[in-house]
Scaffold this active site. Structure first.
Site, PDB file in Angstrom:
ATOM      1  N   ARG A 107      87.564  54.969  43.455  1.00 39.08           N
ATOM      2  CA  ARG A 107      87.292  54.110  44.605  1.00 39.08           C
ATOM      3  C   ARG A 107      88.167  53.814  45.681  1.00 39.08           C
ATOM      4  NH1 ARG A 107      82.287  53.129  46.266  1.00 39.08           N
ATOM      5  NH2 ARG A 107      81.652  52.618  44.219  1.00 39.08           N
ATOM      6  N   GLN A 164      74.997  60.724  43.039  1.00 46.24           N
ATOM      7  CA  GLN A 164      75.200  60.379  44.325  1.00 46.24           C
ATOM      8  C   GLN A 164      76.503  61.200  44.994  1.00 46.24           C
ATOM      9  OE1 GLN A 164      74.060  57.280  46.537  1.00 46.24           O
ATOM     10  NE2 GLN A 164      76.122  56.339  46.742  1.00 46.24           N
ATOM     11  N   ARG A 166      83.606  65.598  44.269  1.00 43.80           N
ATOM     12  CA  ARG A 166      84.565  64.349  44.191  1.00 43.80           C
ATOM     13  C   ARG A 166      84.944  64.151  42.624  1.00 43.80           C
ATOM     14  NH1 ARG A 166      81.437  58.609  45.144  1.00 43.80           N
ATOM     15  NH2 ARG A 166      79.525  58.966  43.947  1.00 43.80           N
ATOM     16  N   HIS A 186      85.041  60.985  52.994  1.00 37.37           N
ATOM     17  CA  HIS A 186      84.413  59.509  53.046  1.00 37.37           C
ATOM     18  C   HIS A 186      85.543  58.624  52.941  1.00 37.37           C
ATOM     19  CE1 HIS A 186      82.247  55.972  51.235  1.00 37.37           C
ATOM     20  NE2 HIS A 186      81.486  56.833  51.188  1.00 37.37           N
ATOM     21  N   ASP A 190      76.078  49.801  56.847  1.00 36.26           N
ATOM     22  CA  ASP A 190      76.085  51.180  56.199  1.00 36.26           C
ATOM     23  C   ASP A 190      75.106  52.152  57.210  1.00 36.26           C
ATOM     24  OD1 ASP A 190      75.879  53.224  54.690  1.00 36.26           O
ATOM     25  OD2 ASP A 190      75.166  52.378  53.029  1.00 36.26           O
ATOM     26  N   GLU A 234      83.726  57.572  58.140  1.00 38.37           N
ATOM     27  CA  GLU A 234      83.813  58.888  57.497  1.00 38.37           C
ATOM     28  C   GLU A 234      83.113  59.957  58.544  1.00 38.37           C
ATOM     29  OE1 GLU A 234      80.849  58.039  54.425  1.00 38.37           O
ATOM     30  OE2 GLU A 234      81.368  56.014  54.273  1.00 38.37           O
TER      31      GLU A 234
HETATM   32  O1  TA6 Z   1      79.211  56.318  52.967  1.00 37.57           O
HETATM   33  C1  TA6 Z   1      78.298  54.979  52.706  1.00 37.57           C
HETATM   34  C2  TA6 Z   1      77.745  55.137  51.225  1.00 37.57           C
HETATM   35  O2  TA6 Z   1      76.999  56.289  51.164  1.00 37.57           O
HETATM   36  C3  TA6 Z   1      77.213  53.842  51.125  1.00 37.57           C
HETATM   37  O3  TA6 Z   1      75.788  54.101  51.065  1.00 37.57           O
HETATM   38  C4  TA6 Z   1      77.563  53.317  49.792  1.00 37.57           C
HETATM   39  O4  TA6 Z   1      76.791  53.127  48.678  1.00 37.57           O
HETATM   40  C5  TA6 Z   1      78.906  54.307  49.463  1.00 37.57           C
HETATM   41  O5  TA6 Z   1      78.639  55.396  50.306  1.00 37.57           O
HETATM   42  C6  TA6 Z   1      79.543  54.321  48.293  1.00 37.57           C
HETATM   43  O6  TA6 Z   1      78.952  55.139  47.434  1.00 37.57           O
HETATM   44  P1  TA6 Z   1      79.398  55.381  46.039  1.00 37.57           P
HETATM   45  O7  TA6 Z   1      78.518  56.348  45.373  1.00 37.57           O
HETATM   46  O8  TA6 Z   1      80.868  55.879  46.002  1.00 37.57           O
HETATM   47  O9  TA6 Z   1      79.493  54.024  45.265  1.00 37.57           O
END
Ligand code: TA6
Length: 300
Positions: A75, A93, A98, A167, A212, A271
């Protein structure tokens, strides 16, 4: 690879230095120092976790609560988001790049004192659902930090469609005191308002609640103006048609186990990438390069 695996390594006469270490959670990492700056990069995710110019606060934000666990995202710093951005049904996600341990292919301290390192995403089961590709990541540490994500479609006959995003989490003095310029007039998808499309009408963006946003067709330079730190962070990019701006604010911060409840006060993500309608469709054999240069200067 062009240098040894352990200890301190530098080309004879060069001023840049690279040290290989076990970092937090014993994950392998590199520490780089140059005459102007220092940086830290984990092999997991080819994740730059720090860049700091001498006599300046760190440029990148890294959460005190971050996990440093194999297979879990770090993070803060600069997660490499690829081959998709955001949620994808049935999958995690922000893609798998990563959380994979990248191969370190080259360490190149240059005579001018800068240091470049090159990583390659190794073959992995998750990649087999995609058109064959290679992903290389070149990080150059000098007075600024330059990142290049190079994707090549290795297929002879199929297109490769993907999203990418660097990011970046930036360290700021106080989220309520900063402003972001370079976005005025752009359309954005507002993730906080169910992806409704809006137009940015502010000359500079101030943050006072959760933000966001995916700015589309956004190719220009963005700056973070931080009067309390007395600095500007400049995000200059090529091969990027999207800019994402994120601050989780209070409620979302509390929902994230790897992020401190108050940490939103001293970070902002700006980003650079190609996401949503700006995703990339690469013809067979073609290469796409996303280049991001991060630099700071004094704000007077
Ligand atoms: O780039 C912004 C985003 O897509 C947000 O929606 C947010 O939740 C963030 O990235 C972090 O994502 P993560 O999967 O690292 O918790």
């Amino acid at each position: 690879m062009t240098t040894s695996q352990s200890g301190t390594t530098a080309a004879p006469g060069a001023l840049g230095r690279v040290t290989f270490l076990d970092g937090q959670g014993e994950l392998p990492m590199l520490e780089i120092s140059t005459p102007w700056s220092s940086a830290a990069i984990y092999l997991q995710g080819a994740h730059v976790t720090q860049f700091k110019k001498k006599d300046e606060p760190p440029m990148l934000f890294l959460s005190q609560c971050s996990r440093f666990v194999e297979g879990q995202p770090i993070r803060g710093g600069i997660p490499v988001v690829f081959p998709w951005f955001g949620q994808r049904e049935g999958l995690g996600q922000h893609g798998f790049a990563r959380v994979k341990t990248w191969d370190l292919k080259e360490v190149a301290p240059a005579p001018d004192g800068s240091v470049s390192v090159r990583f390659r995403l190794p073959a992995c089961p998750e990649a087999s659902d995609f058109t064959p590709f290679t992903a290389d990541y070149l990080v150059t540490v000098s007075q600024s930090l330059t990142l290049q994500l190079v994707i090549t479609n290795q297929s002879n006959d199929a297109e490769f469609t993907f999203e990418n995003c660097l990011h970046s989490y930036f360290e700021v003095s106080d989220i309520t005191a900063i402003s972001v310029s370079g976005l005025n007039g752009l359309n954005y998808l507002d993730k906080v308002a169910h992806f409704v499309e809006q137009t940015e009408t502010n000359e500079t963006l101030r943050i006072a609640s959760e933000v966001d946003r995916v700015y589309q067709n956004a190719t220009g330079t963005v700056e973070i103006l931080d009067p309390r730190f007395g600095r500007i962070i400049r995000i200059e990019k090529h091969g990027s048609a999207s800019t994402v701006v994120w601050n989780p604010w209070t409620a979302k911060s509390r929902q994230m186990p790897d992020f401190g409840d108050e940490e939103f006060e001293r970070m902002i993500c700006v980003e650079a990438g190609n996401v949503a309608s700006n995703s990339i469709s690469l013809p067979p054999g073609a290469t796409s390069t996303l280049t991001v240069k991060l630099a700071t200067e004094t704000l007077t």
